[in-house]
Design an enzyme around this catalytic site. Structure first.
Site, PDB file in Angstrom:
ATOM      1  N   LYS A 129     -51.250 -28.233   9.292  1.00  0.00           N
ATOM      2  CA  LYS A 129     -50.783 -26.849   9.421  1.00  0.00           C
ATOM      3  C   LYS A 129     -51.127 -26.127   8.116  1.00  0.00           C
ATOM      4  O   LYS A 129     -51.003 -26.709   7.025  1.00  0.00           O
ATOM      5  CB  LYS A 129     -49.266 -26.851   9.666  1.00  0.00           C
ATOM      6  N   SER A 161     -43.538 -21.953  15.026  1.00  0.00           N
ATOM      7  CA  SER A 161     -44.664 -21.449  14.258  1.00  0.00           C
ATOM      8  C   SER A 161     -45.845 -22.422  14.176  1.00  0.00           C
ATOM      9  O   SER A 161     -46.944 -22.005  13.835  1.00  0.00           O
ATOM     10  CB  SER A 161     -44.206 -21.128  12.834  1.00  0.00           C
ATOM     11  N   SER A 186     -39.861 -25.022  14.937  1.00  0.00           N
ATOM     12  CA  SER A 186     -41.300 -24.753  14.832  1.00  0.00           C
ATOM     13  C   SER A 186     -42.225 -25.931  15.121  1.00  0.00           C
ATOM     14  O   SER A 186     -43.430 -25.744  15.236  1.00  0.00           O
ATOM     15  CB  SER A 186     -41.624 -24.184  13.450  1.00  0.00           C
TER      16      SER A 186
END
Lengths: 484, 481
Positions: free
Chosen positions: A76, A151, A175
């Site tokens: 990420k 997210s 997330s």
């Protein structure tokens, strides 16, 4: 090859069925071909990946393989990577190249994994749909008109579309679990403190936790083993050594007591999702688990408490982005105030600004007690709910999300509705517990996620329950169409 | 109207740790800008603070030295404000739960009495960097070498009633941190910084007046001058019908005045909250007890001991315990000379004067304590007079050897043989019959002064070596015949 699990890839690499360079090239080709329609990567580092793959091949040939030698993964874009841009999904850091690796990144490097690139995400991890990214929304591989969740939406979509073998994510209010659920993959948010936060750009420090995302619990266990453990650079990271997660996968779940919080199955839950969850519970019963109803009476307070604590911490954490030392700086600042105002006004997106404003307000003189302090007390209540529940049951099962993936654009202008998509996951962060989402069915042809919540540092038990379920079912193998 | 001044001080003492409070970067002063700032000090995205245990130990030492309550659980908090030399946009400090609670110190007043000053609290925090406004052509440079240096902020009660008391308190704190070895106390380099909260009120009024906070007081002299100025300004203001406003004022040493920096309305809302990146600091009683047991003798105790065991006056004891090195030196002189009072005079007057003239530290003194003790012993046993001893000291200072060698080689040993002295006395009396006659016929009140002439002559003839007391006695008895 892209449908092989990490376990299979490790074996294939060791058997010499293919080299890591071949495997890496294969994934890079897939990214080049398929990602334009998904936008799951912000940065692809082909050159770096092939170089790491070459080294991995050499190590494997010499018999010096590490646990994940040659396995292509993605991080990420919230984890700092030395020499490769770390944008955090924000214009603010569009030009930021960290001079150091996050602990999570260096541990994957040490384990021999190959980093294909950095995945898309909501700006500074603030969002539940991946629509707040400066780099544009991520499309759900199951239906490109829909969101992948957020997210960690880029990581979830990349894993679901087989654009990497596994990916890292971070979870502050859901997330990892929410996008895992919406993309039909397995994602684990470990206990707060299980994985180092060093080098992970902070959103809400008391809630943020890094975790693995892959297709199965078995793969997630392999990745967690690499990530978990004490770090002298993070004082909030637990000292205790992690157990052998692969070994805990074999645990029998006969007699496992699973609690279903009654508050999580009421109004607002999609009926298709409810049906899939019911089937999953039947499966668990068939495997010998005992399913009982429990109560988490304060869960309804978790969203409001979260939207005080997380913005409060973020308002302080994001103060360092001031245009002085790194990141976006406005053109030709006239004076200090102009530098601050324009750099931040231009560098941050709407949702980030909203949360900074909420958080600044909540911490202001005269409001602190009513908001921040009260929210902290609610956290205690929520943690106490879970403590009582774990006196009765071994793990807790619930929906991961109220519904399946929603359409891009559907909720972005209605923050409160958006915030409610994390209604089942947020309490877990407020209490600091481990939680995971596993795919347990399809509703309206879209994946449904089941959330499993464990007691502190009891990731092993969660993984074993998920693994036993996945041995008996193949929802985790279901793949979206159009990814070949 | 009679006015009473009320002063409280906030002192920032830089702790003498090798590395910073939350990172491994060095704290050494004077390096090239930004060469001692690591990723954590720069506040790069993703970095986290890790507490330096040495800073905690030093804070506890200070707390123990002022007999304060030590916080068994102290909490770091973020103080949020934007400033270019504050990399994270917040300073990590302690707010609600400081590591050191209420304590006290004793100061000596000019009239010789002493006064207790309360210390409200002392807490750990990180220093900011420095903004450099010169040499950047209208722009500002930032040096983050100092960012993250550990500070102990020591907050007093508003117990002081004059600038002199404030200086005495600041000096006492300065002395304590130096005794403990937790701060180098260098005010020019900013290792020890004082801010003063000053207000005035009509004598006898209970309620405190509105205060102004004075900043930039980087010497004890400036501290005193700035407070006196501020008190005058406030009294003038009130007496001319004005009102003191709560504000921060900067002292300008060149103009010798204070000027407003920011008012209360412009003050930041710091939005303090517990720093989620750091765990609360939990201390156990055993850890604190070990630190207390290991404390050096503190100035108050030492001063009282010097008064009692050496029979010194309070001001002398105060002067000799100003620093640990000086006190140790003095005690070594006492040990080798066996005369505490004589030793005190020699250490303070002769040695102190010599050191002062060349701006030298006691630790670098060319005359070691044992040698000075030896010299004092020679005065005590009448081998030399005090006057000769000054000559010997000068030679010792110049590196000509120890006292005995110099006395021997220069033939300075005092003549105490009464026969030899008597011969010189007789010689002088015979050579000055007129003066003898004048003396004998003079008024008794004038005689002592006239006696000086004969003493001088005898001392001159004996090259200063004759025992002055014996010379005196002999002359008196012979002249009165």
């Amino acid at each position: 090859m892209h449908n092989q699990s990490i376990t299979q890839l490790i074996a294939g690499l060791r058997n010499g069925d293919y080299s890591s360079v071949e495997l890496t090239r294969y994934f890079l080709d897939r990214i080049e071909r398929l990602d334009p329609g998904l936008n799951s990567y912000i940065t692809v580092d082909a050159e770096g990946a092939l170089a790491q793959a070459g080294i991995a091949d050499q190590m494997l040939r010499q018999g010096n393989g590490s646990p994940l030698s040659g396995v292509p993964i993605a991080h990420k874009d919230i984890f700092c990577t030395q020499g490769v841009r770390t944008s955090c999904g924000s214009r603010m850091l569009d030009n930021f190249i960290a001079p150091y690796d996050a602990t999570v990144v260096s541990r994957f490097k040490e384990a021999g994994a190959v980093m294909l690139g950095k995945t898309n995400m909501d700006e500074f991890a603030m969002g539940s749909s991946n629509e707040t990214s400066f780099y544009g929304p991520v499309h759900n591989p199951w239906d490109r008109a829909r969101v992948p969740g957020g997210s960690s939406g880029g990581s979830a979509a990349a894993v679901a579309a087989r654009l990497c073998a596994g990916a890292t994510g971070t979870d502050t209010g859901g997330s990892i679990r929410q996008p895992a659920a919406l993309c039909g993959i397995t994602g684990l948010k470990p206990t707060y403190g299980r994985v180092s936060r060093y080098g992970m750009i902070a959103f809400a420090s008391s809630l943020d936790q890094a975790g693995p995302m892959a297709r199965s619990a078995e793969e997630v266990a392999l990745m967690l083993q690499v990530m978990a453990g004490a770090d002298p650079r993070d004082s909030t990271c637990a000292e205790e050594s992690p157990p052998d997660y692969a070994a805990s996968l074999g645990q029998d779940i006969a007699g496992l007591r699973i609690g279903l919080p009654k508050e999580f199955f009421g109004e607002g839950l999609d009926s298709g999702v409810a049906a899939s969850l019911e089937a999953a519970m039947a499966q668990f019963r068939a495997l010998g688990a005992e399913v009982v109803e429990i109560s988490l009476p304060n869960n309804h307070l978790s969203v409001p408490a979260y939207y005080v604590v997380a913005p409060a911490e973020c308002s302080s954490n994001l103060a360092r982005f001031d245009g002085v030392r790194f990141g976006h700086r406005c053109h030709a600042p006239q004076n200090l105030e102009d530098l601050y105002k324009r750099s931040r006004a231009e560098g941050f997106g709407k949702e980030v600004k909203r949360r900074i404003l909420i958080g600044t307000y909540a911490l202001s003189a005269g409001y602190y007690d009513a908001y921040y302090l009260k929210a902290q007390r609610i956290r205690q209540l929520i943690a106490a709910d879970f403590r009582r529940a774990f006196e009765q049951v071994d793990i807790i099962a619930s929906p991961a999300t109220p519904g399946t993936a929603f359409a891009i654009g559907e909720k972005i202008d209605d923050p409160v509705t958006m915030y409610l998509s994390d209604i089942y996951t947020i309490a877990v962060n407020l209490a600091g517990l481990p939680g995971m989402s596993i795919p347990v069915g399809l509703a309206n042809s879209l994946p449904v996620g089941l959330q499993l919540i464990g007691n502190y540092f009891d990731e092993g038990r969660l993984l074993s329950a998920a693994h036993r379920f996945q041995q008996a079912t193949d929802w985790h193998l279901a793949a979206p169409a159009d990814i070949d | 109207m009679q006015w009473e001044t009320v002063i409280g001080l906030e002192i920032h003492a830089q702790l003498a740790t090798k590395s910073k409070i939350f990172s491994g970067a060095s704290t050494a002063f004077g390096a090239e800008p930004n060469t001692q700032a690591c990723a954590v000090d720069l506040g790069l995205p993703g970095v986290l603070p890790v507490l330096n245990g040495e800073a905690v130990t030093m804070a506890v030492k200070f707390g123990a030295a002022i007999e304060a309550e030590i916080g068994l659980r102290s909490v770091f908090a973020r103080k949020n404000y934007f400033y270019p030399d504050l990399p994270k946009g917040y300073q990590i400090s302690q707010y609600e739960s400081p590591i050191v609670g209420m304590g006290q110190v004793e100061i000596l007043l000019e009239d010789g009495s002493s006064k207790r000053i309360g210390v409200t609290r002392a807490h750990l925090e990180e220093d900011a960097g420095k903004s450099l406004h010169e040499d950047f052509h209208g722009q500002t440079g930032i040096d983050l070498n100092r960012a993250g240096t550990p500070l102990l902020e020591i907050v007093s009660e508003p117990d002081m009633r004059s600038a002199k008391e404030a200086v005495a308190y600041a000096r006492r704190i300065h002395q304590i941190v130096r005794y403990l070895g937790i701060c180098d106390g260098n005010m020019q380099e900013g290792s020890f910084r004082c801010d003063a909260n000053v207000s005035v009120r009509p004598m006898g009024q209970e309620e405190l007046g509105t205060r102004a906070e004075l900043k930039n007081l980087n010497s004890f002299r400036f501290l005193e001058r700035a407070i006196n100025h501020e008190v005058e300004r406030q009294i003038d203001l009130i007496e001319s019908g004005g009102k003191v406003v709560q504000e921060t004022r900067l002292y300008d040493a060149n103009k010798d005045e204070t000027r407003s920096m920011r008012s209360k309305e412009e003050a930041n809302d710091y939005r303090y909250f517990p720093d989620p990146d750091l765990l609360p600091v939990e201390l156990d009683e055993a850890f604190i007890a070990a630190i207390i047991a290991d404390l050096p003798e503190m100035p108050d105790t030492k001063r009282h001991r010097f008064i009692v065991s050496y029979g010194l006056s309070a001001p002398d004891a105060e002067a000799l315990t100003a620093g640990r090195a000086l006190a140790d030196y003095y005690e070594a002189v006492v040990a080798s000379s066996g005369d505490a009072k004589l030793a005190a005079n020699w250490v303070m007057v002769e040695l102190g004067g010599a050191l002062n003239r060349v701006g030298m530290d006691i630790l670098d003194s060319p005359v070691k304590a044992e040698s000075l003790g030896n010299l004092v012993a020679r005065i005590k046993d009448d081998s030399i007079s005090g006057k000769i001893a000054k000559q010997v000291f000068e030679a010792m200072w110049a590196g000509e050897g120890d006292a005995d060698t110099i006395i021997e080689s220069r033939g300075l040993k005092q003549i105490t043989d009464s026969g030899a002295i008597e011969a010189v006395v007789d010689e002088v009396l015979t050579a000055n019959p007129q003066q003898v006659e004048n003396y004998r016929t003079a008024d008794a009140t004038k005689q002592p002064k006239m006696l000086g002439f004969f003493v001088g002559q005898v001392m001159k003839k004996s090259q200063g070596k004759a025992n002055p007391q014996q010379v005196n006695d002999l002359l008196l008895s012979k002249l009165s015949l």
